[in-house]
Design a protein around this motif. Structure first.
Motif, PDB file in Angstrom:
ATOM      1  N   PRO A  84      70.000  47.522   7.180  1.00 53.10           N
ATOM      2  CA  PRO A  84      69.104  46.372   7.305  1.00 53.10           C
ATOM      3  C   PRO A  84      69.135  45.507   6.054  1.00 53.10           C
ATOM      4  O   PRO A  84      69.273  46.005   4.938  1.00 53.10           O
ATOM      5  N   ILE A  85      69.018  44.214   6.276  1.00 52.45           N
ATOM      6  CA  ILE A  85      68.973  43.259   5.172  1.00 52.45           C
ATOM      7  C   ILE A  85      67.726  42.407   5.329  1.00 52.45           C
ATOM      8  O   ILE A  85      67.073  42.410   6.369  1.00 52.45           O
ATOM      9  N   GLY A  86      67.411  41.646   4.292  1.00 49.70           N
ATOM     10  CA  GLY A  86      66.286  40.736   4.364  1.00 49.70           C
ATOM     11  C   GLY A  86      66.577  39.583   5.303  1.00 49.70           C
ATOM     12  O   GLY A  86      67.733  39.284   5.616  1.00 49.70           O
ATOM     13  N   LYS A  87      65.525  38.931   5.740  1.00 44.71           N
ATOM     14  CA  LYS A  87      65.686  37.757   6.599  1.00 44.71           C
ATOM     15  C   LYS A  87      66.569  36.731   5.903  1.00 44.71           C
ATOM     16  O   LYS A  87      67.403  36.084   6.534  1.00 44.71           O
ATOM     17  N   TYR A  88      66.381  36.577   4.594  1.00 43.10           N
ATOM     18  CA  TYR A  88      67.192  35.660   3.798  1.00 43.10           C
ATOM     19  C   TYR A  88      68.055  36.479   2.851  1.00 43.10           C
ATOM     20  O   TYR A  88      67.536  37.114   1.936  1.00 43.10           O
ATOM     21  N   MET A  89      69.351  36.478   3.098  1.00 42.49           N
ATOM     22  CA  MET A  89      70.262  37.204   2.218  1.00 42.49           C
ATOM     23  C   MET A  89      70.934  36.191   1.302  1.00 42.49           C
ATOM     24  O   MET A  89      71.629  35.285   1.774  1.00 42.49           O
ATOM     25  N   PHE A  90      70.690  36.345   0.003  1.00 42.14           N
ATOM     26  CA  PHE A  90      71.297  35.484  -0.996  1.00 42.14           C
ATOM     27  C   PHE A  90      72.621  36.121  -1.409  1.00 42.14           C
ATOM     28  O   PHE A  90      72.637  37.155  -2.073  1.00 42.14           O
ATOM     29  N   GLN A 120      69.427  45.659  -2.338  1.00 36.51           N
ATOM     30  CA  GLN A 120      68.120  46.104  -1.846  1.00 36.51           C
ATOM     31  C   GLN A 120      67.428  44.994  -1.066  1.00 36.51           C
ATOM     32  O   GLN A 120      67.795  43.820  -1.169  1.00 36.51           O
ATOM     33  N   VAL A 121      66.413  45.388  -0.310  1.00 37.81           N
ATOM     34  CA  VAL A 121      65.589  44.452   0.456  1.00 37.81           C
ATOM     35  C   VAL A 121      64.199  44.443  -0.162  1.00 37.81           C
ATOM     36  O   VAL A 121      63.657  45.499  -0.510  1.00 37.81           O
ATOM     37  N   THR A 122      63.597  43.262  -0.300  1.00 34.94           N
ATOM     38  CA  THR A 122      62.237  43.181  -0.823  1.00 34.94           C
ATOM     39  C   THR A 122      61.293  43.920   0.122  1.00 34.94           C
ATOM     40  O   THR A 122      61.580  44.070   1.311  1.00 34.94           O
ATOM     41  N   GLU A 123      60.174  44.386  -0.417  1.00 36.15           N
ATOM     42  CA  GLU A 123      59.224  45.175   0.374  1.00 36.15           C
ATOM     43  C   GLU A 123      58.732  44.438   1.613  1.00 36.15           C
ATOM     44  O   GLU A 123      58.453  45.055   2.635  1.00 36.15           O
ATOM     45  N   ASP A 124      58.642  43.115   1.536  1.00 36.95           N
ATOM     46  CA  ASP A 124      58.172  42.343   2.685  1.00 36.95           C
ATOM     47  C   ASP A 124      59.287  42.054   3.697  1.00 36.95           C
ATOM     48  O   ASP A 124      59.048  41.422   4.725  1.00 36.95           O
ATOM     49  N   GLY A 125      60.520  42.521   3.399  1.00 38.52           N
ATOM     50  CA  GLY A 125      61.641  42.326   4.316  1.00 38.52           C
ATOM     51  C   GLY A 125      62.202  40.921   4.327  1.00 38.52           C
ATOM     52  O   GLY A 125      63.075  40.602   5.136  1.00 38.52           O
ATOM     53  N   MET A 126      61.759  40.084   3.408  1.00 38.86           N
ATOM     54  CA  MET A 126      62.184  38.681   3.404  1.00 38.86           C
ATOM     55  C   MET A 126      63.541  38.446   2.745  1.00 38.86           C
ATOM     56  O   MET A 126      64.284  37.577   3.190  1.00 38.86           O
ATOM     57  N   PHE A 127      63.853  39.196   1.672  1.00 44.48           N
ATOM     58  CA  PHE A 127      65.013  38.837   0.863  1.00 44.48           C
ATOM     59  C   PHE A 127      65.916  40.027   0.552  1.00 44.48           C
ATOM     60  O   PHE A 127      65.434  41.138   0.350  1.00 44.48           O
ATOM     61  N   SER A 128      67.217  39.722   0.473  1.00 43.25           N
ATOM     62  CA  SER A 128      68.234  40.619  -0.073  1.00 43.25           C
ATOM     63  C   SER A 128      69.083  39.773  -1.010  1.00 43.25           C
ATOM     64  O   SER A 128      69.246  38.570  -0.793  1.00 43.25           O
ATOM     65  N   GLU A 164      60.969  29.538  -2.656  1.00 41.40           N
ATOM     66  CA  GLU A 164      59.710  28.994  -2.124  1.00 41.40           C
ATOM     67  C   GLU A 164      59.927  28.397  -0.730  1.00 41.40           C
ATOM     68  O   GLU A 164      59.115  28.606   0.172  1.00 41.40           O
ATOM     69  N   ASP A 165      61.034  27.671  -0.549  1.00 39.36           N
ATOM     70  CA  ASP A 165      61.332  27.100   0.772  1.00 39.36           C
ATOM     71  C   ASP A 165      61.515  28.198   1.818  1.00 39.36           C
ATOM     72  O   ASP A 165      61.092  28.040   2.968  1.00 39.36           O
ATOM     73  N   CYS A 166      62.116  29.306   1.426  1.00 36.10           N
ATOM     74  CA  CYS A 166      62.260  30.441   2.349  1.00 36.10           C
ATOM     75  C   CYS A 166      60.892  30.996   2.714  1.00 36.10           C
ATOM     76  O   CYS A 166      60.611  31.258   3.890  1.00 36.10           O
ATOM     77  N   ARG A 167      60.061  31.172   1.725  1.00 34.55           N
ATOM     78  CA  ARG A 167      58.727  31.750   1.964  1.00 34.55           C
ATOM     79  C   ARG A 167      57.895  30.920   2.942  1.00 34.55           C
ATOM     80  O   ARG A 167      57.119  31.462   3.704  1.00 34.55           O
ATOM     81  N   VAL A 168      58.083  29.600   2.926  1.00 34.80           N
ATOM     82  CA  VAL A 168      57.296  28.745   3.822  1.00 34.80           C
ATOM     83  C   VAL A 168      58.083  28.352   5.079  1.00 34.80           C
ATOM     84  O   VAL A 168      57.624  27.523   5.861  1.00 34.80           O
ATOM     85  N   GLY A 169      59.260  28.951   5.271  1.00 34.70           N
ATOM     86  CA  GLY A 169      60.020  28.733   6.501  1.00 34.70           C
ATOM     87  C   GLY A 169      60.810  27.446   6.573  1.00 34.70           C
ATOM     88  O   GLY A 169      61.209  27.027   7.662  1.00 34.70           O
ATOM     89  N   LYS A 170      61.084  26.810   5.447  1.00 35.69           N
ATOM     90  CA  LYS A 170      61.835  25.550   5.442  1.00 35.69           C
ATOM     91  C   LYS A 170      63.353  25.739   5.455  1.00 35.69           C
ATOM     92  O   LYS A 170      64.077  24.795   5.697  1.00 35.69           O
TER      93      LYS A 170
END
Length: 176
Positions: A84-90, A120-128, A164-170
């Protein structure tokens, strides 16, 4: 091949199966293995952007090939995720031009800001955050890919804005 303890629900919907059959139809009878790369992309997209061993086995079954033929491809190409990866993989380019232009510093900054190590994936599952080989945008170094899109001439300020744009869904991930 990397073994994971992550469970993944296999969900080959009728729509996904229709798309898989359409991809297979582009190749001569008996040459369905030729559809492996596009089928893996479709299946990964439909399963939270990763491919468990069980899902790879299902792809092998659908294409009527041996599972090892799928494993070889999934483990070779970095665009296929085996956990599994974060929703946003950098995905930071780490080859010559980007390295000279401080890509590793930008990747380290991003990891520190998000509280993760590469892979790794952030605890909230948002980022890798991962390092990848050349993304073919050497003139725009340092750069990273998020989804289907490149972010070039990176600075700490640009990374902060992207996060920040990822966090707010932009941030749009796919050009579909």
């Amino acid at each position: 091949m990397e073994k994971t303890n992550h469970k993944q629900e296999i969900n080959i919907t009728p729509q996904l199966m229709e798309r898989i059959n359409e991809l297979i139809s582009h190749y001569p009878e008996g040459k369905q293995k030729s559809a492996l790369l596009p089928v893996l992309h479709e299946v990964q997209d439909a399963h939270d952007n990763w491919l468990s061993v069980e899902l790879q086995n299902k792809v092998a079954e659908l294409l009527q090939i041996q599972p090892i033929e799928v494993y070889e491809v999934v483990t070779f190409y970095t665009m296929f995720n085996q956990k599994p990866i974060g929703k946003y993989m950098f995905e930071f380019c780490t080859t010559s031009c980007c390295a000279i232009n401080k890509a590793e510093d930008m990747m380290e900054y991003t990891c520190n800001k998000l509280g993760v190590q590469p892979g790794q994936v952030t605890e909230d599952g948002m980022f890798s955050v991962v390092g990848v080989q050349c993304l073919g945008a050497c003139g725009y170094a340092p750069m990273m890919q998020v989804g289907d899109f490149y972010h070039e001439h990176l600075t700490k300020e640009k990374i902060d804005a992207i996060i920040e744009d990822c966090r707010v869904g932009k941030v749009v991930l796919h050009d579909k």
